[in-house]
Design a protein around this motif. Structure first.
Motif, mmCIF file in Angstrom:
data_model
loop_
_atom_site.group_PDB
_atom_site.id
_atom_site.type_symbol
_atom_site.label_atom_id
_atom_site.label_comp_id
_atom_site.label_asym_id
_atom_site.label_seq_id
_atom_site.Cartn_x
_atom_site.Cartn_y
_atom_site.Cartn_z
ATOM 1 N N SER A 188 -9.389 0.094 -10.223
ATOM 2 C CA SER A 188 -8.287 0.849 -9.621
ATOM 3 C C SER A 188 -6.954 0.162 -9.854
ATOM 4 C CB SER A 188 -8.531 1.038 -8.121
ATOM 5 O OG SER A 188 -9.627 1.892 -7.905
ATOM 6 N N TYR A 189 -6.945 -1.163 -9.854
ATOM 7 C CA TYR A 189 -5.713 -1.886 -10.189
ATOM 8 C C TYR A 189 -5.245 -1.515 -11.596
ATOM 9 C CZ TYR A 189 -4.552 -5.249 -6.477
ATOM 10 O OH TYR A 189 -4.119 -5.833 -5.315
ATOM 11 N N ARG A 190 -6.182 -1.331 -12.503
ATOM 12 C CA ARG A 190 -5.828 -0.988 -13.890
ATOM 13 C C ARG A 190 -5.203 0.401 -13.990
ATOM 14 N NH1 ARG A 190 -10.793 -2.136 -17.580
ATOM 15 N NH2 ARG A 190 -9.289 -1.526 -19.152
ATOM 16 N N LEU A 191 -5.465 1.271 -13.008
ATOM 17 C CA LEU A 191 -4.897 2.616 -13.013
ATOM 18 C C LEU A 191 -3.461 2.652 -12.471
ATOM 19 C CD1 LEU A 191 -7.974 4.639 -11.690
ATOM 20 C CD2 LEU A 191 -7.179 4.431 -14.067
ATOM 21 N N LEU A 192 -3.053 1.585 -11.796
ATOM 22 C CA LEU A 192 -1.716 1.565 -11.209
ATOM 23 C C LEU A 192 -0.658 1.390 -12.298
ATOM 24 C CD1 LEU A 192 -2.290 -0.715 -8.079
ATOM 25 C CD2 LEU A 192 -2.362 1.777 -8.219
ATOM 26 N N PRO A 193 0.477 2.067 -12.156
ATOM 27 C CA PRO A 193 1.537 1.901 -13.150
ATOM 28 C C PRO A 193 2.138 0.494 -13.141
ATOM 29 C CG PRO A 193 2.265 3.345 -11.367
ATOM 30 C CD PRO A 193 0.822 3.052 -11.136
ATOM 31 N N GLN A 194 2.145 -0.124 -11.958
ATOM 32 C CA GLN A 194 2.696 -1.469 -11.837
ATOM 33 C C GLN A 194 1.987 -2.194 -10.699
ATOM 34 O OE1 GLN A 194 6.830 -1.541 -10.807
ATOM 35 N NE2 GLN A 194 7.030 -3.731 -11.148
ATOM 36 N N VAL A 195 1.605 -3.442 -10.945
ATOM 37 C CA VAL A 195 0.995 -4.276 -9.917
ATOM 38 C C VAL A 195 2.050 -5.280 -9.464
ATOM 39 C CG1 VAL A 195 -0.836 -5.932 -9.386
ATOM 40 C CG2 VAL A 195 -1.301 -4.019 -10.926
ATOM 41 N N THR A 196 2.317 -5.283 -8.162
ATOM 42 C CA THR A 196 3.347 -6.182 -7.631
ATOM 43 C C THR A 196 2.698 -7.303 -6.822
ATOM 44 O OG1 THR A 196 3.615 -4.958 -5.565
ATOM 45 C CG2 THR A 196 4.930 -4.210 -7.460
ATOM 46 N N TRP A 197 3.521 -8.267 -6.439
ATOM 47 C CA TRP A 197 3.053 -9.363 -5.597
ATOM 48 C C TRP A 197 2.593 -8.849 -4.241
ATOM 49 C CZ3 TRP A 197 1.719 -13.897 -7.255
ATOM 50 C CH2 TRP A 197 2.261 -14.367 -8.444
ATOM 51 N N ILE A 198 3.219 -7.776 -3.786
ATOM 52 C CA ILE A 198 2.812 -7.190 -2.500
ATOM 53 C C ILE A 198 1.359 -6.731 -2.567
ATOM 54 C CG2 ILE A 198 3.242 -5.301 -0.865
ATOM 55 C CD1 ILE A 198 5.411 -7.415 -0.824
ATOM 56 N N HIS A 199 0.995 -6.074 -3.665
ATOM 57 C CA HIS A 199 -0.394 -5.626 -3.828
ATOM 58 C C HIS A 199 -1.355 -6.811 -3.759
ATOM 59 C CE1 HIS A 199 1.602 -2.242 -6.197
ATOM 60 N NE2 HIS A 199 1.107 -1.672 -5.103
ATOM 61 N N LEU A 200 -1.019 -7.860 -4.490
ATOM 62 C CA LEU A 200 -1.898 -9.025 -4.532
ATOM 63 C C LEU A 200 -1.967 -9.726 -3.181
ATOM 64 C CD1 LEU A 200 -0.848 -10.418 -8.020
ATOM 65 C CD2 LEU A 200 -2.809 -8.975 -7.457
ATOM 66 N N LEU A 201 -0.836 -9.800 -2.475
ATOM 67 C CA LEU A 201 -0.841 -10.420 -1.142
ATOM 68 C C LEU A 201 -1.652 -9.584 -0.152
ATOM 69 C CD1 LEU A 201 2.837 -11.710 -0.850
ATOM 70 C CD2 LEU A 201 0.747 -13.075 -1.094
ATOM 71 N N LEU A 202 -1.576 -8.263 -0.279
ATOM 72 C CA LEU A 202 -2.383 -7.407 0.585
ATOM 73 C C LEU A 202 -3.871 -7.570 0.292
ATOM 74 C CD1 LEU A 202 -0.201 -4.181 0.681
ATOM 75 C CD2 LEU A 202 -0.635 -5.766 2.570
ATOM 76 N N SER A 203 -4.224 -7.704 -0.988
ATOM 77 C CA SER A 203 -5.627 -7.973 -1.336
ATOM 78 C C SER A 203 -6.074 -9.302 -0.747
ATOM 79 C CB SER A 203 -5.815 -7.994 -2.856
ATOM 80 O OG SER A 203 -5.751 -6.712 -3.394
#
Length: 152
Positions: A36-51
């Protein structure tokens, strides 16, 4: 020695089974999150911190759970137990609800890819960690209760 049916295993083996089940589940859930991360147009630090936050929350819960189940397995009075005794009834029910809910959530399309990516990657890594903890308990287990460190 009492004769046991073919589906009875030693308590130590139950720890290995639990470790394999949790590790396989964790890798599969984390894989869905990464896809699902690969489907995102952009991965931000917020996404990674939430994970990471999801991982920490579930990791703490699964850490406590793995300790509880390890003590329960070691505390069985008989050395041989049915293979499915690596979980108790409550854990099987929780697992069924979580799996059903996760499958429904993904298939319904109600959860956006960003949620699946963040939540599943954190949850999957926490599940895999629980599998590793059961693996450690397996390698340290001795029937007489003393600590055991395998030599390489």
């Amino acid at each position: 020695m009492r004769k046991y049916l073919f589906y009875h295993v030693k308590k130590r083996t139950l720890l290995a089974v639990a470790g394999c089940v949790w590790l396989i589940a964790g890798v599969n859930v984390a894989r869905l999150g990464i896809l699902s991360y690969r489907l995102l147009p952009q991965v931000t630090w917020i996404h990674l911190l939430l994970s990471l936050a999801v991982f920490c929350a579930f990791g703490l819960m699964f850490f406590k759970m793995s300790i509880k189940h390890t003590k329960r397995i070691k505390g069985y009075p008989e050395e041989y137990q049915p293979l499915w005794h690596f979980f108790d009834i409550k854990s099987y029910c929780i697992m069924a609800v979580m799996m059903s809910g996760g499958i429904w959530l993904r298939s319904s399309g109600l959860a956006p890819d960003v949620f699946i990516a963040v939540f599943y990657s954190g949850l999957g890594c926490a599940l895999a960690l629980a599998g590793a903890l059961f693996g450690i308990a397996f390698f340290r287990y001795t029937a007489d209760g003393t600590r055991h460190s395998p030599t390489l």
